[in-house]
Design a protein around this motif. Structure first.
Motif, mmCIF file in Angstrom:
data_model
loop_
_atom_site.group_PDB
_atom_site.id
_atom_site.type_symbol
_atom_site.label_atom_id
_atom_site.label_comp_id
_atom_site.label_asym_id
_atom_site.label_seq_id
_atom_site.Cartn_x
_atom_site.Cartn_y
_atom_site.Cartn_z
ATOM 1 N N ALA A 102 0.812 -1.220 0.000
ATOM 2 C CA ALA A 102 0.000 0.000 0.000
ATOM 3 C C ALA A 102 0.851 1.277 0.000
ATOM 4 O O ALA A 102 0.523 2.243 -0.669
ATOM 5 C CB ALA A 102 -0.937 -0.013 1.200
ATOM 6 N N GLN A 103 1.942 1.297 0.729
ATOM 7 C CA GLN A 103 2.750 2.507 0.810
ATOM 8 C C GLN A 103 3.642 2.693 -0.419
ATOM 9 O O GLN A 103 4.043 3.797 -0.732
ATOM 10 C CB GLN A 103 3.643 2.493 2.053
ATOM 11 N N ALA A 104 3.966 1.617 -1.118
ATOM 12 C CA ALA A 104 4.907 1.709 -2.234
ATOM 13 C C ALA A 104 4.221 2.081 -3.540
ATOM 14 O O ALA A 104 4.774 2.802 -4.356
ATOM 15 C CB ALA A 104 5.651 0.389 -2.411
ATOM 16 N N LYS A 115 7.393 3.838 -5.140
ATOM 17 C CA LYS A 115 8.013 4.600 -4.050
ATOM 18 C C LYS A 115 9.022 3.753 -3.305
ATOM 19 O O LYS A 115 8.864 2.551 -3.152
ATOM 20 C CB LYS A 115 6.953 5.099 -3.080
ATOM 21 N N ASN A 116 10.046 4.398 -2.823
ATOM 22 C CA ASN A 116 11.097 3.737 -2.056
ATOM 23 C C ASN A 116 10.694 3.730 -0.584
ATOM 24 O O ASN A 116 10.909 4.692 0.130
ATOM 25 C CB ASN A 116 12.420 4.490 -2.240
ATOM 26 N N VAL A 117 10.055 2.649 -0.135
ATOM 27 C CA VAL A 117 9.635 2.519 1.252
ATOM 28 C C VAL A 117 10.187 1.223 1.829
ATOM 29 O O VAL A 117 10.488 0.279 1.105
ATOM 30 C CB VAL A 117 8.095 2.545 1.399
ATOM 31 N N VAL A 118 10.310 1.182 3.127
ATOM 32 C CA VAL A 118 10.897 0.033 3.805
ATOM 33 C C VAL A 118 10.043 -1.222 3.633
ATOM 34 O O VAL A 118 10.567 -2.327 3.488
ATOM 35 C CB VAL A 118 11.087 0.353 5.305
ATOM 36 N N GLN A 119 8.711 -1.073 3.603
ATOM 37 C CA GLN A 119 7.827 -2.224 3.527
ATOM 38 C C GLN A 119 7.977 -2.968 2.202
ATOM 39 O O GLN A 119 7.712 -4.160 2.120
ATOM 40 C CB GLN A 119 6.355 -1.808 3.686
ATOM 41 N N ALA A 120 8.406 -2.293 1.143
ATOM 42 C CA ALA A 120 8.522 -2.922 -0.168
ATOM 43 C C ALA A 120 9.828 -3.681 -0.331
ATOM 44 O O ALA A 120 9.932 -4.573 -1.165
ATOM 45 C CB ALA A 120 8.410 -1.875 -1.262
#
Length: 146
Positions: A102-104, A115-120
């Motif tokens: 969802a965040q990426a 997007k560059n996010v930790v969860q991805a």
């Protein structure tokens, strides 16, 4: 040996040397609508000390600066033109393990980017987990690997 040579052993003058900035590439996301916006941003960044190469991609809203520059100074210079700007928040789609987290996932991202996010990103222990389970009794394909 003269008197000056003898005294020079006791008195030395060290000049502090400036550290040279490392050559780097800075990518910035900038909202550009027209040729004038693009030209204004390019001229501002090109005039910076240390900027060797400037590429502007209006379709992706991306400015790439290569040279002996700092990311924060480039960002500040772009913002001084009156444009909304931020550091490039995206990474290529194929480098991310879970691109639809969802965040990426971002609808505004250029094609091929998320997007560059930790969860991805995969966890650092994920590769170790794969090696451990490769020869496990619970793995139905373990005998084919051996």
């Amino acid at each position: 040996m003269g008197v000056l040579d003898h005294l020079s052993d006791y008195f030395t003058i060290d000049r502090p040397r400036k550290k040279r900035k490392a050559m780097q590439t800075v990518e910035i996301k900038v909202k550009m609508d027209c040729d004038g916006c693009e030209r204004r941003v390019k001229n501002a960044v090109t005039s910076m000390k240390g900027a060797k190469q400037v590429e502007v991609n209006r379709k992706q809203s991306k400015v790439t600066v290569t040279g002996y520059v700092e990311a924060n100074k480039v960002l500040k210079k772009v913002k001084s033109t009156g444009k909304k700007a931020e550091l490039w928040p995206y990474v290529p789609y194929n480098l991310v393990a879970y691109p639809y987290v969802a965040q990426a996932y971002d609808k505004k991202a250029p094609s091929g980017y998320v997007k560059n996010v930790v969860q991805a990103l995969p966890s650092p222990n994920a590769s170790d987990e794969k090696l451990v389970t490769m020869f496990s009794d619970e793995n139905p394909n373990a005998c084919s690997i051996m």
